[in-house]
Design a protein around this motif. Structure first.
Motif, mmCIF file in Angstrom:
data_model
loop_
_atom_site.group_PDB
_atom_site.id
_atom_site.type_symbol
_atom_site.label_atom_id
_atom_site.label_comp_id
_atom_site.label_asym_id
_atom_site.label_seq_id
_atom_site.Cartn_x
_atom_site.Cartn_y
_atom_site.Cartn_z
ATOM 1 N N LEU A 66 0.817 -1.177 -0.067
ATOM 2 C CA LEU A 66 0.073 0.054 -0.003
ATOM 3 C C LEU A 66 0.845 1.144 -0.142
ATOM 4 O O LEU A 66 0.498 2.298 -0.774
ATOM 5 C CB LEU A 66 -0.825 -0.108 1.148
ATOM 6 N N ALA B 43 2.493 1.521 -3.342
ATOM 7 C CA ALA B 43 1.694 2.101 -4.534
ATOM 8 C C ALA B 43 1.320 3.498 -4.465
ATOM 9 O O ALA B 43 1.482 4.176 -5.376
ATOM 10 C CB ALA B 43 0.227 1.147 -4.167
ATOM 11 N N LEU C 208 -0.849 -6.181 -6.289
ATOM 12 C CA LEU C 208 -1.299 -4.951 -5.613
ATOM 13 C C LEU C 208 -0.843 -3.424 -6.133
ATOM 14 O O LEU C 208 -1.109 -2.740 -5.674
ATOM 15 C CB LEU C 208 -0.697 -5.231 -4.283
ATOM 16 N N LEU D 129 -3.048 -0.793 -7.315
ATOM 17 C CA LEU D 129 -3.647 0.339 -6.483
ATOM 18 C C LEU D 129 -3.049 1.783 -6.843
ATOM 19 O O LEU D 129 -3.367 2.755 -6.572
ATOM 20 C CB LEU D 129 -3.176 0.140 -4.851
ATOM 21 N N THR D 130 -1.769 1.513 -7.434
ATOM 22 C CA THR D 130 -1.297 2.665 -7.979
ATOM 23 C C THR D 130 -2.017 3.295 -9.109
ATOM 24 O O THR D 130 -2.006 4.650 -9.057
ATOM 25 C CB THR D 130 0.223 2.344 -8.686
ATOM 26 N N VAL E 249 -5.421 3.450 -8.986
ATOM 27 C CA VAL E 249 -6.331 3.912 -8.157
ATOM 28 C C VAL E 249 -6.076 5.597 -8.102
ATOM 29 O O VAL E 249 -6.984 6.307 -7.916
ATOM 30 C CB VAL E 249 -6.910 3.061 -7.170
ATOM 31 N N VAL F 113 -8.687 -2.682 -11.787
ATOM 32 C CA VAL F 113 -8.112 -2.988 -10.457
ATOM 33 C C VAL F 113 -9.109 -4.218 -10.118
ATOM 34 O O VAL F 113 -8.736 -5.044 -9.492
ATOM 35 C CB VAL F 113 -8.681 -1.621 -9.568
ATOM 36 N N GLY G 174 -7.854 -7.708 -8.959
ATOM 37 C CA GLY G 174 -8.139 -8.142 -7.719
ATOM 38 C C GLY G 174 -8.491 -9.677 -7.699
ATOM 39 O O GLY G 174 -8.187 -10.472 -6.725
ATOM 40 N N ASN H 123 0.791 -1.898 -15.147
ATOM 41 C CA ASN H 123 -0.076 -2.517 -13.743
ATOM 42 C C ASN H 123 -0.503 -4.014 -14.243
ATOM 43 O O ASN H 123 -0.854 -4.862 -13.238
ATOM 44 C CB ASN H 123 -0.789 -1.728 -13.124
#
Length: 291
Positions: A12, A15, A75, A78-79, A81, A107, A111, A224
């Protein structure tokens, strides 16, 4: 703390730093200052983005010490997002509905890829021969993707950046896991692999800098998407990592890949500048980078 929880927390933070760096790189990519290596090296904003990328890479490396490639790499979505709305705000506009749909689809797809990817902390590492073979094959693939210098090559450079980042992550995991064992940090294999990490990490950053000349959303989505898929392939083929859940896990992973690809397509269609790009520099030109 559980190893998986720690890996997710580090991802997290990584990202968030990657998102800030991507927004800064995209702004530079749209200006004349990004045309040559000399101009970039003399620009404070570029050094700031490089610092953010370095911090993100270190956090990512720490995550790879506690989680498998098949968990950590997805994961990175998340970058996307964070970067798409932040980039739109910095550009003084609202995020288009198609951009939101593309971001969410990408995403959500990643996921689904993440669900069957959880596993124990990594223990296996690449041998030097495997590291060299993966590096050589990836370098050849990057050469094929970036060999043409046309102005529509942004997504190819983004794919190449994703491949470079995936290999850097696989090599980083080898350094982190093998280097954490007693007396192994200064072994010849670890030092050689660390050198390859530096080459692919820097190469990935420069390739993404070139890709962002066509906008932020679609290239970042491709990075990504290519990154976790390539890393998962390395993890499963060479490191013994496996998707969890058997046939159901494979079905979820396939559905995730389809959804993520749909998201990338939506982001490609929603380029806010209508697809206009500045003339690209020739990747092989002396004194120039893929910026």
């Amino acid at each position: 703390m559980n190893a998986t929880v720690l890996a997710v927390a580090l991802c997290l933070a990584s990202a968030a730093a990657y998102a800030a760096a991507a927004v800064a790189q995209e702004r530079l990519a749209r200006t004349a200052v990004a045309r040559t290596a000399r101009a970039l090296l003399g620009n404070g904003a570029w050094w700031c983005s490089a610092g953010l990328n370095t911090a993100a890479a270190l956090l990512h490396a720490a995550a790879l010490r506690y989680g498998p490639l098949t968990l950590v790499q997805p994961l990175g979505a998340l970058t996307l997002v964070a970067a798409v709305p932040v980039g739109a705000r910095r550009a003084g506009r609202r995020v288009a509905a198609t951009e939101w749909r593309g971001t969410l689809a990408t995403v959500a797809g990643l996921g689904l890829l993440l669900l069957p990817a959880s596993g124990p902390a990594p223990d296996d590492t690449l041998t030097l021969a495997e590291a060299l073979a993966v590096s050589g094959a990836t370098a050849a693939a990057i050469g094929l993707l970036t060999g043409r210098g046309d102005v529509r090559s942004g997504l190819r450079h983004a794919t190449a950046s994703g491949l470079a980042s995936a290999v850097a992550s696989a090599l980083t995991q080898t350094v982190a896991v093998a280097g954490g064992r007693g007396g192994a940090l200064l072994s010849g294999r670890v030092l050689a692999v660390a050198g390859l990490v530096a080459v692919f990490a820097v190469g990935g950053m420069l390739l993404s800098q070139r890709a962002y000349r066509g906008g932020l959303g679609a290239p970042l989505a491709v990075v990504n998407l290519a990154n976790p898929l390539a890393a998962a392939a390395i993890g499963m083929v060479l490191l013994g990592e496996r998707l969890q859940g058997g046939a159901l896990g494979l079905l979820l992973a396939a559905a995730g890949a389809v959804a993520a690809a749909r998201g990338v397509l939506l982001l490609t269609r929603s380029a806010p500048d209508g697809g206009r790009t500045q003339p690209a520099t020739t990747p092989g030109a002396a004194g120039r980078v893929a910026a």
